[in-house]
Motif scaffolding. Sequence first.
Motif, PDB file in Angstrom:
ATOM      1  N   GLY A   1      -3.882  11.453 -11.600  1.00 46.36           N
ATOM      2  CA  GLY A   1      -3.825  10.301 -10.700  1.00 46.36           C
ATOM      3  C   GLY A   1      -4.321   9.033 -11.358  1.00 46.36           C
ATOM      4  O   GLY A   1      -3.691   7.966 -11.267  1.00 46.36           O
ATOM      5  N   ASP A   2      -5.472   9.115 -12.042  1.00 44.82           N
ATOM      6  CA  ASP A   2      -6.014   7.953 -12.741  1.00 44.82           C
ATOM      7  C   ASP A   2      -5.084   7.513 -13.870  1.00 44.82           C
ATOM      8  O   ASP A   2      -4.859   6.320 -14.091  1.00 44.82           O
ATOM      9  N   TRP A   3      -4.572   8.500 -14.608  1.00 47.78           N
ATOM     10  CA  TRP A   3      -3.646   8.179 -15.704  1.00 47.78           C
ATOM     11  C   TRP A   3      -2.459   7.371 -15.187  1.00 47.78           C
ATOM     12  O   TRP A   3      -2.118   6.316 -15.733  1.00 47.78           O
ATOM     13  N   ALA A   4      -1.830   7.854 -14.120  1.00 44.34           N
ATOM     14  CA  ALA A   4      -0.638   7.196 -13.589  1.00 44.34           C
ATOM     15  C   ALA A   4      -0.953   5.817 -13.035  1.00 44.34           C
ATOM     16  O   ALA A   4      -0.197   4.854 -13.242  1.00 44.34           O
ATOM     17  N   ARG A   5      -2.070   5.697 -12.329  1.00 39.64           N
ATOM     18  CA  ARG A   5      -2.412   4.419 -11.704  1.00 39.64           C
ATOM     19  C   ARG A   5      -2.704   3.340 -12.740  1.00 39.64           C
ATOM     20  O   ARG A   5      -2.241   2.204 -12.623  1.00 39.64           O
ATOM     21  N   VAL A   6      -3.453   3.695 -13.778  1.00 42.86           N
ATOM     22  CA  VAL A   6      -3.764   2.709 -14.820  1.00 42.86           C
ATOM     23  C   VAL A   6      -2.494   2.289 -15.556  1.00 42.86           C
ATOM     24  O   VAL A   6      -2.276   1.101 -15.817  1.00 42.86           O
ATOM     25  N   LEU A   7      -1.625   3.242 -15.874  1.00 36.91           N
ATOM     26  CA  LEU A   7      -0.380   2.887 -16.557  1.00 36.91           C
ATOM     27  C   LEU A   7       0.529   2.054 -15.664  1.00 36.91           C
ATOM     28  O   LEU A   7       1.194   1.118 -16.143  1.00 36.91           O
ATOM     29  N   ASP A   8       0.567   2.363 -14.372  1.00 25.74           N
ATOM     30  CA  ASP A   8       1.419   1.591 -13.458  1.00 25.74           C
ATOM     31  C   ASP A   8       0.989   0.132 -13.389  1.00 25.74           C
ATOM     32  O   ASP A   8       1.809  -0.782 -13.452  1.00 25.74           O
ATOM     33  N   VAL A   9      -0.313  -0.101 -13.232  1.00 30.20           N
ATOM     34  CA  VAL A   9      -0.805  -1.472 -13.085  1.00 30.20           C
ATOM     35  C   VAL A   9      -0.778  -2.224 -14.414  1.00 30.20           C
ATOM     36  O   VAL A   9      -0.288  -3.354 -14.498  1.00 30.20           O
ATOM     37  N   ASN A  10      -1.296  -1.591 -15.460  1.00 28.01           N
ATOM     38  CA  ASN A  10      -1.529  -2.297 -16.718  1.00 28.01           C
ATOM     39  C   ASN A  10      -0.290  -2.437 -17.583  1.00 28.01           C
ATOM     40  O   ASN A  10      -0.236  -3.327 -18.430  1.00 28.01           O
TER      41      ASN A  10
END
Length: 253
Positions: free
Chosen positions: A108-117
């Motif tokens: 979840g953290d991996w996907a969220r950081v990649l989505d935003v950044n």
Amino acid sequence: MSVEALFSLSGSTALVTGASRGIGRAVACGLAAAGADLILAGRAASHEDTAAAITALGRRCTVIDIDLADPARVRSVAARVARDETVDVVINNAGIITRDDVLDVDAGDWARVLDVNLTSLFFLSQQLAAPMAARGRGKIVNVASLLSFQGGVRVTPYTVTKHAVAGLTRAMANELAPRGVQVNAIAPGYIATDNTEALRADPDRHRAITERIPAGRWGSPDDLVGAAVFLAGPASDYVNGHVLVVDGGWLAR
């Protein structure tokens, strides 16, 4: 062209993501002070103070309510903005960070950081670059990081995105420079923002970092304004695919 004109953004419109606080707010206000009107993209409620500061400088400010963790929505909204507004400058500042040992990073953290950044940054840039290229002029400035060059500790997803932002900056510059669009990046050093609060709260880490910085201090968001105005304005018309490090000398140490 006069020196004043080289750094003037009068008559231009700049879109800035993540301008509610920290680097994004300082840069947005700096662009307004240089003469630009602003479009702020992010959660609308959190951008009220920045919008008021820009309006107080006598510039027009529009806030677009958007969740930068939703790349499909970002692409859709960006396409509408590209159709309805003439955006001369894009500052891709929004970014999030999580801190975990590499063995504990969850999906979840991996996907969220990649989505935003990264993913939202790309699709926003892609949509707004198209009319820039058609007009033969425009500026895209991405916010990279020291972790575009280093590995970091306990920030694996963030490091991955910031390496990718540096690469994306160069790749986009290669294709868009011949069409009059300059794509560059700013790599901040250790800046006193919410993202670095955990480091500053740790006495040992704070001391070790400060001792390595030749300038002898952490940066403030205002330290990024000059670089942003330079890369957003006519002074940088022959600068393409460059990652400008603003770090007090950290990488030189």
